[in-house]
Design a protein around this motif. Sequence first.
Motif, PDB file in Angstrom:
ATOM      1  N   PRO A 113       0.823  -1.212   0.000  1.00  0.00           N
ATOM      2  CA  PRO A 113       0.000   0.000   0.000  1.00  0.00           C
ATOM      3  C   PRO A 113       0.861   1.268   0.000  1.00  0.00           C
ATOM      4  O   PRO A 113       0.569   2.222  -0.710  1.00  0.00           O
ATOM      5  N   ARG A 114       1.963   1.253   0.775  1.00  0.00           N
ATOM      6  CA  ARG A 114       2.812   2.458   0.864  1.00  0.00           C
ATOM      7  C   ARG A 114       3.439   2.771  -0.499  1.00  0.00           C
ATOM      8  O   ARG A 114       3.414   3.908  -0.967  1.00  0.00           O
ATOM      9  N   ARG A 117       0.689   4.075  -2.789  1.00  0.00           N
ATOM     10  CA  ARG A 117       0.288   5.464  -2.473  1.00  0.00           C
ATOM     11  C   ARG A 117       1.303   6.446  -3.031  1.00  0.00           C
ATOM     12  O   ARG A 117       0.958   7.494  -3.563  1.00  0.00           O
ATOM     13  N   ALA A 120       0.647   7.290  -6.624  1.00  0.00           N
ATOM     14  CA  ALA A 120      -0.694   7.739  -7.028  1.00  0.00           C
ATOM     15  C   ALA A 120      -0.627   8.978  -7.923  1.00  0.00           C
ATOM     16  O   ALA A 120      -1.375   9.093  -8.902  1.00  0.00           O
ATOM     17  N   HIS A 336      -3.545  -3.624  -4.055  1.00  0.00           N
ATOM     18  CA  HIS A 336      -3.296  -2.209  -3.720  1.00  0.00           C
ATOM     19  C   HIS A 336      -3.014  -1.396  -4.980  1.00  0.00           C
ATOM     20  O   HIS A 336      -3.432  -0.243  -5.087  1.00  0.00           O
ATOM     21  N   THR A 340      -5.501   1.632  -6.130  1.00  0.00           N
ATOM     22  CA  THR A 340      -4.909   2.970  -6.266  1.00  0.00           C
ATOM     23  C   THR A 340      -5.100   3.496  -7.682  1.00  0.00           C
ATOM     24  O   THR A 340      -5.472   4.655  -7.879  1.00  0.00           O
TER      25      THR A 340
END
Length: 390
Positions: A113-114, A117, A120, A336, A340
Amino acid sequence: MTQQSSHGTCPFTGGTHRPDEPYPGRDVLRAAGPVVLTEAPAGGPVAVVTTAALARVVLGDRRIVTDTALAPSTWDPRVAGLEPAAADALSLTTAEGAPHAALRRAHAPMLSPRRMRARAGAMRDAARELLAGLGDTADLTADFTTRYPLTVVGDLLGLPRAMIDDAVDACRRMLGDAADAAAAMGAFARLGAAAMEHDGLARELRGRLPASVTDDEVHYLLFALIFAGQLTTDIALGFLLARVLTARDAAQRSSTRRGSPPADVPALVDDVLRRDPPAPFSLWRFITEEVELAGVVLAPRTPVLVDLAGLADDPGAGPGSGMAFGAGPHVCAGIHLARTELAAAVDVVVTDFPDARLAVPAADLRRVDPGGVQGSRLAALPVAGLRPRA
Ligand code: HEM
């Protein structure tokens, strides 16, 4: 298999429907029970799991595996949608146990996820650039919904932008005949090799795998990321952007305001994936030893599928329990990334393309159900007013 259910419906039937119509045969199938024995697209029986509660059990059961070596020998792999067996190709989808866990560990930090992100902004830039290049009116499913996920995953892996056309072509040829699919696999190997020559996740993946893994095997793992990511996200983008633009049209008709932006984009993404899961079924599973599921005794080598598309209407599923990405050890490795990039595309349409609107009445949109285990998609998504905000 010791028990046969009679239900008179087939969840593998194709057709063309309005997007709000249920998927064919699913209500009858669920009414027939949590495990329904039916005829597989490639022939012979398959046990289909129809409830969310049992789906979680099945997808987490180590006696029910994805290795296609256990598939019926009479099956045509293309009709069934089967990957090569685990012994023939190193792959996340068909490996099990410790080798599978090791492959997941190698992939996980790259798709966390990091990390997603942090990408993005680059995903929004890609969506903006592609949409701005379409002209005032375009069918978004003709090119954008295919090219955007491939641009995103290509940028991540280190694939030169000049090769995205090759990636688009290879993904389309995978859905053609056997000769097309063979040519596509050659193209994917070239794409993998090119990505590994540049800085990016392809090289990082190579570095995370033992030296005993060959470059050809890494190319196959990269093919899986590119193709699995495109096929699913392509479909999801169509339904998602149709939902956003339909809501914008409704808001514009009911007031003088511009269409209201969706309040919670991640929740909208998950709801669209729950209603219209791009993978209508889980990966193929096969029974390794006799198993009893909800009173149905399944013999070794019985094929099993979870009816992900039917779970949307499972009254026992409960809110927020969507399973579009599967569950258990084989849960989608790109979850993820997918969430995203889908949210980034919505943000761009909402913020940067305020005049974009459906070019046909929402009631004229159609969903094509190809049948078999393939995902349904919108036949077209014609959009007008594709002018970027000045
Ligand atoms: C909306 C988009 C997506 C959906 C709905 C989706 C759905 C799924 C589903 C249902 C499975 C099988 C789970 C099971 O049978 O237990 C799966 C597996 C997988 N997906 Fe996705 N996927 C999406 C996007 C992606 C993306 C973007 C990638 C690539 C980065 C990706 C890579 C994979 C891989 C490698 C697997 C196999 C994992 C394993 O077997 O361990 N997917 N996905």
